[in-house]
Write a protein that holds these residues in place. Structure first.
Motif, PDB file in Angstrom:
ATOM      1  N   ILE A  59       0.828  -1.204   0.000  1.00  0.00           N
ATOM      2  CA  ILE A  59       0.000   0.000   0.000  1.00  0.00           C
ATOM      3  C   ILE A  59       0.868   1.262   0.000  1.00  0.00           C
ATOM      4  O   ILE A  59       1.778   1.406   0.824  1.00  0.00           O
ATOM      5  CB  ILE A  59      -0.927   0.033   1.234  1.00  0.00           C
ATOM      6  N   HIS A  60       0.554   2.141  -0.939  1.00  0.00           N
ATOM      7  CA  HIS A  60       1.176   3.466  -1.018  1.00  0.00           C
ATOM      8  C   HIS A  60       0.046   4.479  -0.948  1.00  0.00           C
ATOM      9  O   HIS A  60      -1.069   4.199  -1.382  1.00  0.00           O
ATOM     10  CB  HIS A  60       1.918   3.626  -2.354  1.00  0.00           C
ATOM     11  N   TYR A  61       0.315   5.677  -0.434  1.00  0.00           N
ATOM     12  CA  TYR A  61      -0.769   6.658  -0.391  1.00  0.00           C
ATOM     13  C   TYR A  61      -0.232   8.073  -0.429  1.00  0.00           C
ATOM     14  O   TYR A  61       0.928   8.337  -0.118  1.00  0.00           O
ATOM     15  CB  TYR A  61      -1.656   6.464   0.850  1.00  0.00           C
ATOM     16  N   HIS A  62      -1.125   8.970  -0.837  1.00  0.00           N
ATOM     17  CA  HIS A  62      -0.839  10.401  -0.732  1.00  0.00           C
ATOM     18  C   HIS A  62      -2.017  11.088  -0.055  1.00  0.00           C
ATOM     19  O   HIS A  62      -3.168  10.905  -0.442  1.00  0.00           O
ATOM     20  CB  HIS A  62      -0.612  11.055  -2.103  1.00  0.00           C
ATOM     21  N   ASN A  63      -1.703  11.829   0.985  1.00  0.00           N
ATOM     22  CA  ASN A  63      -2.615  12.772   1.655  1.00  0.00           C
ATOM     23  C   ASN A  63      -1.826  14.059   1.784  1.00  0.00           C
ATOM     24  O   ASN A  63      -0.601  14.045   1.634  1.00  0.00           O
ATOM     25  CB  ASN A  63      -2.945  12.304   3.079  1.00  0.00           C
ATOM     26  N   ARG A  64      -2.507  15.131   2.180  1.00  0.00           N
ATOM     27  CA  ARG A  64      -1.738  16.351   2.437  1.00  0.00           C
ATOM     28  C   ARG A  64      -0.737  16.122   3.566  1.00  0.00           C
ATOM     29  O   ARG A  64       0.380  16.599   3.522  1.00  0.00           O
ATOM     30  CB  ARG A  64      -2.665  17.526   2.760  1.00  0.00           C
TER      31      ARG A  64
END
Ligand code: 8YV
Length: 322
Positions: free
Chosen positions: A175-180
């Motif tokens: 799992i990879h993710y982008h949030n602020r």
């Protein structure tokens, strides 16, 4: 609560929800599930203390300004609130709530379905079966992509994104993710944080979009960003169509910039979606059914009622967004 407040319900809700609503409110129901235009909505609202709408009703600044003073709240039957001008609601002091959490599981199921459907060419398979086009089998027939063990990128690792991550771990996806901002480790688990959208896109095999539609995310998946994705990548959207530049995605799917897409939400829903999608074999399309399960529809309605009860009892509603 003293006298029962009147609640205008814009669409047909599950029977259990309408029954529960009637225990504490006077509901103005829409048994035929007709889509009201703004004029009708405003007229019906003359007799209402609150409105319980879906995302199909648009509350832009003008509509909110023209709401009768009697209307104290818009208690949405949705988690997304891009159909409501929140700033205009604040100005008019109309309380706005949504229904988070209760649709995360159902929406995550649809995200997994879209991933699998796009990866394993479900649209083509269905077409072949339904049109009696299946004439032969060979090792080369309908070969798709496997999602097991691949890298999943989650754009917007909120409530739904985190459930998708949990389901995808069952497929051994990393799992990879982008949030602020990065999540705290309790919520992120083993997921890898990317501090930019571009950093995420370049490092995943499947991208699942879960960020809300806003001025900041409109057209985020544009030509330039799509071009940074892997040629074998699959893009899945269960959030809002507005996050995608449709011309760019259709072109990317036509020309092999990315491999496939699974889409449940669209610009121009329901009947004015980009015609290019319908022509493509490598897209798996569903009609905005992310939260459409019996369990979730009931839970969304009960959550909206909880918010209304709090508002009309003079308490802060749990899911206030404006
Ligand atoms: C709902 C959704 O069914 O809750 C949301 O934001 O997108 C859907 O899953 C719909 O919005 C109901 O109003």
């Amino acid at each position: 609560m003293n006298d029962k407040p009147v609640v205008l319900v814009t669409r047909k809700l599950p029977d259990a929800v309408e029954k529960k609503l009637a225990e504490q409110f006077i509901p103005l129901l829409n048994p035929d599930d007709r889509l009201y235009d703004t004029g009708e909505l405003l007229q019906l609202a003359e007799n209402a203390d609150a409105i319980l709408p879906c995302h199909t009703e648009k509350f832009d600044a003008d509509t909110i300004a023209n709401l009768p003073a009697r209307v104290k709240a818009i208690a949405n039957f949705s988690v997304g609130v891009d159909h409501v001008d929140l700033e205009a609601a604040r100005r008019k002091q109309v309380i706005v709530t949504n229904t988070p959490d209760v649709l995360s599981d159902a929406t995550a199921e649809i995200a997994m379905l879209l991933m699998l459907g796009a990866a394993r060419r479900a649209s083509e398979g269905e077409h072949i079966m339904r049109n009696q086009l299946w004439k032969d089998w060979s090792p080369a027939f309908m070969v798709g992509r496997q999602i097991t063990g691949k890298r999943l990128g989650i754009l917007g690792m909120g409530r739904v994104g985190q459930v998708v991550a949990a389901r995808a771990r069952g497929f051994d996806m990393t799992i990879h993710y982008h949030n602020r901002q990065p999540l705290n480790p309790d919520h992120a688990g083993d997921a890898t944080y990317h501090d930019s959208v571009e950093g995420l896109l370049a490092n995943v095999d499947v991208l699942s979009i879960h960020c809300p539609a806003s001025d900041a995310t409109r057209g985020l998946l544009n030509r330039e960003r799509l071009a940074t994705m892997h040629r074998d990548a699959i893009l899945v959207n269960t959030s809002r169509g507005g996050v995608i530049d449709d011309d760019a995605l259709v072109e990317a799917l036509q020309t092999g910039v990315i491999a496939a897409a699974g889409l449940d939400v669209f610009n121009g829903e329901p009947d004015a979606i980009h015609p290019g999608y319908r022509q493509l074999d490598n897209v798996f399309l569903l009609p905005h059914i992310g939260s459409a399960t019996r369990e979730t529809r009931d839970a969304m309605g009960f959550r909206a009622i909880d918010n209304l009860v709090a508002i009309f009892s003079g308490r802060e509603p749990g899911d206030r967004v404006a």
